[in-house]
Design an enzyme around this catalytic site. Structure first.
Site, PDB file in Angstrom:
ATOM      1  N   CYS A   4     -19.539   9.891   9.458  1.00 61.84           N
ATOM      2  CA  CYS A   4     -19.280   9.735  10.892  1.00 61.84           C
ATOM      3  C   CYS A   4     -20.246   8.722  11.489  1.00 61.84           C
ATOM      4  O   CYS A   4     -21.412   8.667  11.108  1.00 61.84           O
ATOM      5  CB  CYS A   4     -19.446  11.072  11.625  1.00 61.84           C
ATOM      6  SG  CYS A   4     -18.221  12.324  11.181  1.00 61.84           S
TER       7      CYS A   4
ATOM      8  N   GLU B  98       9.359   2.568  -0.736  1.00 60.59           N
ATOM      9  CA  GLU B  98       7.957   2.820  -1.088  1.00 60.59           C
ATOM     10  C   GLU B  98       7.658   2.170  -2.439  1.00 60.59           C
ATOM     11  O   GLU B  98       8.529   2.121  -3.310  1.00 60.59           O
ATOM     12  CB  GLU B  98       7.724   4.336  -1.138  1.00 60.59           C
ATOM     13  CG  GLU B  98       6.499   4.801  -1.858  1.00 60.59           C
ATOM     14  CD  GLU B  98       5.216   4.346  -1.184  1.00 60.59           C
ATOM     15  OE1 GLU B  98       4.258   4.037  -1.915  1.00 60.59           O
ATOM     16  OE2 GLU B  98       5.166   4.293   0.066  1.00 60.59           O
TER      17      GLU B  98
ATOM     18  N   ASP C 106       8.412  -3.068  -4.657  1.00 63.55           N
ATOM     19  CA  ASP C 106       7.154  -3.738  -4.342  1.00 63.55           C
ATOM     20  C   ASP C 106       7.295  -4.403  -2.975  1.00 63.55           C
ATOM     21  O   ASP C 106       8.011  -5.398  -2.828  1.00 63.55           O
ATOM     22  CB  ASP C 106       6.832  -4.779  -5.419  1.00 63.55           C
ATOM     23  CG  ASP C 106       5.490  -5.465  -5.187  1.00 63.55           C
ATOM     24  OD1 ASP C 106       4.897  -5.277  -4.108  1.00 63.55           O
ATOM     25  OD2 ASP C 106       5.041  -6.201  -6.089  1.00 63.55           O
TER      26      ASP C 106
ATOM     27  N   ASP D 293       4.743   1.625   8.222  1.00 61.76           N
ATOM     28  CA  ASP D 293       3.426   2.269   8.179  1.00 61.76           C
ATOM     29  C   ASP D 293       2.694   1.775   6.935  1.00 61.76           C
ATOM     30  O   ASP D 293       2.536   2.507   5.962  1.00 61.76           O
ATOM     31  CB  ASP D 293       3.599   3.790   8.162  1.00 61.76           C
ATOM     32  CG  ASP D 293       2.267   4.532   8.149  1.00 61.76           C
ATOM     33  OD1 ASP D 293       1.230   3.912   8.454  1.00 61.76           O
ATOM     34  OD2 ASP D 293       2.257   5.733   7.812  1.00 61.76           O
TER      35      ASP D 293
ATOM     36  N   CYS E 139      -3.493   1.488  10.396  1.00 55.57           N
ATOM     37  CA  CYS E 139      -4.869   1.985  10.304  1.00 55.57           C
ATOM     38  C   CYS E 139      -5.863   0.831  10.315  1.00 55.57           C
ATOM     39  O   CYS E 139      -7.036   1.018  10.004  1.00 55.57           O
ATOM     40  CB  CYS E 139      -5.055   2.840   9.046  1.00 55.57           C
ATOM     41  SG  CYS E 139      -4.692   1.968   7.499  1.00 55.57           S
TER      42      CYS E 139
END
Length: 463
Positions: A99, A341, A368, A389, A415
């Site tokens: 953290c 995927e 791929d 995503d 992300c």
């Protein structure tokens, strides 16, 4: 908070700084030149101070120097602490590298992440955020459902260390508890240490991995050489006592072996009640670490796409179907969802999850997704909406193929703000407008930014 000098330190010089702003990692930013003690040769040079907050006047020790900037660590606050400062909830904060923001209020953490996202979109894509979504917040302090815990035996000291890496180092700091790890796992750490410390071959243990479903827990022990039967028996006894699944892994994923005595199914599970769904996964499968944020994220993505019954949706980087199955619920039996995927194993898991939930309007393909896929049959079905995503590296190699689908709406879950911004620039060049964007506090108390963005196709106007 605990602090120690960086191993990269070239100087033990201490200076006074007035903190001006936050960096993208949540460090305080200051500049040399305000105080008389600052060398003239350094005037104007930027300094990043860990644990210091804007508005504070602090003493900081310089730990690292480059030609363009310096890095330091907070020693003391000389005046009133910032109103955004709070007491860290974890005794290991400041040493453990897990953290980085426990000293900052949750609201300020969100604002930092929004600033990071907005600045990346502006810098890399020239895009301005006109509408922010309400932040998706974690509903639990102990949000993490999985963790990799390092294990190291030091023969000279006859001592076993079990814990997480220190900040900026490969050293392990011993951990007896973790404030952000699900308490069912955190509370087990001391006794788990005792079990490992009793093993004959404890020096062969590289690390352990803990993973949770809604009800089940798995313990995966990675080892360098074969463990003796007596050690395996001890581990099995502990797993049986805890009612945990136990796995051993010596090399790659194909060496994963379940060894506990339960005889139960080799899966963990999580439910998504909003869509009446249940998912199965193995300890090595990618799943979101924060279950409460994942639940909210799935609903938000479906709401943003405004799906109608009968629509066709493409889900790229679909994994085990985390988004695909809720999307399939939304479009109904007359609609269609295609999930794609790269991992064949994850595609198989997605098929299994669809079957388990009696969903027949979804299909999955292994592909791929760093290469041209436009010639494949699944890519030529026509799609009303698209969800993507990707991993941290983003999807730059295929963004122009994605744009060529000409879906009315695209939701991009990311992300990594930098790769989201880069890819958003490609969509903008192909006639997509950034309508809404938001941050999701998937990784509370860290600098990692999970975000979601909605793009809509702009109707072309002929002159």
């Amino acid at each position: 908070m605990k602090k120690h000098a960086s191993s990269r330190s070239k100087s033990a010089t201490v200076y006074t700084f007035r903190i001006e702003s936050f960096s993208h990692e949540g460090r305080g930013i200051a500049h040399f030149g305000e105080f008389a003690e600052h060398p003239q040769t350094k005037h104007g040079k930027k300094v990043f101070v860990r644990y210091a907050l804007p508005g504070e006047v602090v003493r900081a020790k310089i730990t690292h120097e480059t030609k363009r900037f310096e890095e330091g660590e907070l020693i003391e606050i000389l005046d009133q602490p910032s109103i955004d400062r709070i007491v860290p909830v974890c005794p290991h904060f400041g040493v453990c590298g897990g953290c980085s923001m426990q000293h900052i209020t949750p609201n300020q953490q969100i604002q930092i992440k929004q600033h990071v996202l907005a600045s990346h979109l502006q810098h890399f894509a020239g895009l301005t955020v006109n509408e922010w979504l309400t932040p998706v917040r974690s509903l639990r302090a102990d949000y993490r459902r999985r963790a990799r815990v390092g294990v190291r035996y030091i023969p000279a000291k006859q001592k076993l260390i079990m814990g997480f890496r220190e900040h900026g180092s490969n050293r392990l700091t011993p951990i007896q508890s973790c404030a952000v790890l699900d308490q069912r796992l955190s509370q087990a750490l001391p006794e788990l240490y005792d079990v490992l410390n009793r093993l004959v071959a404890k020096a062969e243990i590289g690390h352990i991995e803990l993973a949770m479903g809604d009800d089940e827990v798995s313990l995966l022990v990675r080892h360098l050489n074969t463990l003796p039967d007596s050690d395996i028996t001890q581990l099995c006894d502990y797993a049986q006592h805890k009612n945990w699944q136990l796995y051993l892994q010596a090399k790659g994923s194909d060496s994963l072996k379940r060894v506990d005595r339960s005889g139960a199914e080799m899966r963990l599970h999580y439910a998504v009640p909003a869509f009446n769904l249940n998912f199965a996964f193995s300890p090595l499968d990618f799943t979101q670490v924060n279950a409460t944020v994942n639940q909210q994220m799935l609903k938000l993505a479906c709401d943003l796409l405004k799906l109608q019954k009968g629509e066709h949706v493409l889900d790229l980087f679909c994994g085990l179907g985390n988004f695909s199955l809720p999307l399939a619920r939304c479009v109904g039996d007359t609609g269609r969802v295609v999930g794609v995927e790269g991992s064949e194993e994850m595609v198989q898991r997605a098929f299994e999850n669809a079957a388990q939930n009696a969903l027949h309007n979804v299909e999955f393909y292994s592909q791929d997704l760093t290469k041209d896929f436009s010639h494949h049959s699944w890519a030529n079905q026509g799609f009303d909406a698209l969800l993507i995503d990707p991993p941290r590296s983003g999807a730059f190699e295929i963004m122009h193929y994605i744009a060529n689908f000409e879906a009315k709406r695209i939701v991009y879950v990311s992300c990594n703000p930098a790769t989201l911004a880069r890819d958003a620039g490609v969509l903008a060049q192909h006639g997509y407008q950034l309508k809404k964007v938001g941050v999701m506090d998937m990784f509370t108390h860290t600098e990692h930014v999970e975000s979601i963005a909605l793009f809509e196709k702009i109707q072309e106007i002929n002159d």
